[in-house]
Design an enzyme around this catalytic site. Structure first.
Site, mmCIF file in Angstrom:
data_model
loop_
_atom_site.group_PDB
_atom_site.id
_atom_site.type_symbol
_atom_site.label_atom_id
_atom_site.label_comp_id
_atom_site.label_asym_id
_atom_site.label_seq_id
_atom_site.Cartn_x
_atom_site.Cartn_y
_atom_site.Cartn_z
ATOM 1 N N PRO A 9 0.913 -1.420 0.052
ATOM 2 C CA PRO A 9 0.015 -0.082 0.140
ATOM 3 C C PRO A 9 0.941 1.266 -0.022
ATOM 4 C CG PRO A 9 0.027 -1.107 2.186
ATOM 5 C CD PRO A 9 0.548 -1.817 1.090
ATOM 6 N N ASN A 10 0.370 2.131 -0.863
ATOM 7 C CA ASN A 10 0.638 3.600 -0.540
ATOM 8 C C ASN A 10 2.164 3.600 -1.809
ATOM 9 O OD1 ASN A 10 -1.266 4.853 0.560
ATOM 10 N ND2 ASN A 10 -0.557 4.081 2.247
ATOM 11 N N ARG A 17 5.603 12.205 -3.353
ATOM 12 C CA ARG A 17 5.645 12.792 -2.081
ATOM 13 C C ARG A 17 7.020 12.129 -1.062
ATOM 14 N NH1 ARG A 17 -0.409 11.845 -1.164
ATOM 15 N NH2 ARG A 17 -0.757 11.737 -3.397
ATOM 16 N N TYR A 22 11.487 8.455 1.292
ATOM 17 C CA TYR A 22 11.567 7.420 -0.038
ATOM 18 C C TYR A 22 12.280 7.726 -1.244
ATOM 19 C CZ TYR A 22 8.028 5.763 3.319
ATOM 20 O OH TYR A 22 7.328 5.748 4.290
ATOM 21 N N ASN A 69 7.878 -5.794 -0.999
ATOM 22 C CA ASN A 69 7.650 -4.541 -0.325
ATOM 23 C C ASN A 69 6.371 -4.417 0.517
ATOM 24 O OD1 ASN A 69 7.800 -2.486 1.434
ATOM 25 N ND2 ASN A 69 9.127 -1.106 0.130
ATOM 26 N N ALA A 72 3.404 -0.784 5.037
ATOM 27 C CA ALA A 72 2.907 -0.711 6.324
ATOM 28 C C ALA A 72 2.284 -2.156 6.945
ATOM 29 C CB ALA A 72 1.965 0.287 6.257
ATOM 30 N N GLU A 93 12.238 -9.699 1.694
ATOM 31 C CA GLU A 93 11.285 -8.383 2.058
ATOM 32 C C GLU A 93 12.310 -7.303 1.841
ATOM 33 O OE1 GLU A 93 8.799 -8.760 5.528
ATOM 34 O OE2 GLU A 93 9.475 -6.848 6.245
ATOM 35 N N HIS A 95 12.420 -3.009 2.326
ATOM 36 C CA HIS A 95 12.031 -1.724 2.893
ATOM 37 C C HIS A 95 13.082 -0.438 2.513
ATOM 38 C CE1 HIS A 95 8.824 -3.282 5.120
ATOM 39 N NE2 HIS A 95 9.688 -4.028 5.590
ATOM 40 N N ARG A 102 13.023 4.561 12.640
ATOM 41 C CA ARG A 102 12.006 5.304 12.460
ATOM 42 C C ARG A 102 10.848 5.023 13.751
ATOM 43 N NH1 ARG A 102 9.149 4.966 6.796
ATOM 44 N NH2 ARG A 102 8.281 6.671 7.610
#
Ligand code: CA2
Length: 139
Positions: A9-10, A17, A22, A69, A72, A93, A95, A102
């Protein structure tokens, strides 16, 4: 060799943005770079904002390796962990950000333990490193 690159997601917003977190590459840029870096690999690319659709994609994948990835959902999804554990395909995986530098809620990944390994915090290089690992382990 066939590799699926799956994004959660996203991540469709990459490059539009939050470049400080990122980077400025879009998902299309990342996909193009992978294609260029690994001409011997047949890639499929998918992104979904929906947990169940990600489960379906993992279950249906007929590939030799998956770069995932989960975004969230890494921090929350037992369903995705179970899906990864249920398939015979190695999953790495990724990220983009260093999740351990974070917020605390990003420090735990539900999904990572079902994966063969995890790359975090190396920006979009993480996708290339994950593909490189899958190619090498298949030899
Ligand atoms: O660092 C990563 O790759 C993450 O998987 C990204 C997720 C975050 O929830 C994870 O903790 C770490 C968030 C993806 C959101 O992507 C955006 C991209 C551009 C603009 C806004 C969000």
């Amino acid at each position: 060799m066939k590799i699926l690159v799956l994004n959660g997601p996203n991540l469709n917003l990459l490059g539009t943005r939050e470049p400080s977190v990122y980077g400025s590459a879009s998902l299309a840029d990342i996909e193009r770079d992978l294609q260029t870096a690994f001409p011997q690999v047949t890639f499929s690319f998918a992104q979904s904002n929906h947990e169940g659709e990600l489960v379906d994609t993992l279950q249906r994948a007929r590939v030799d390796g998956i770069v995932f990835n989960p975004a969230a959902y890494a921090h929350t999804s037992i369903a995705l962990r179970d899906a990864i554990a249920a398939i015979p395909v190695p999953v790495v995986e990724v990220h983009i950000s260093n999740v351990y530098a974070r917020e605390r809620f990003r420090h735990h990944s539900m999904t990572a333990a079902a994966c063969v390994g995890l790359v975090a915090g190396l920006g979009t290089d993480g996708y290339r490193l994950a593909v490189d690992h899958l190619v090498r382990r298949s030899r």
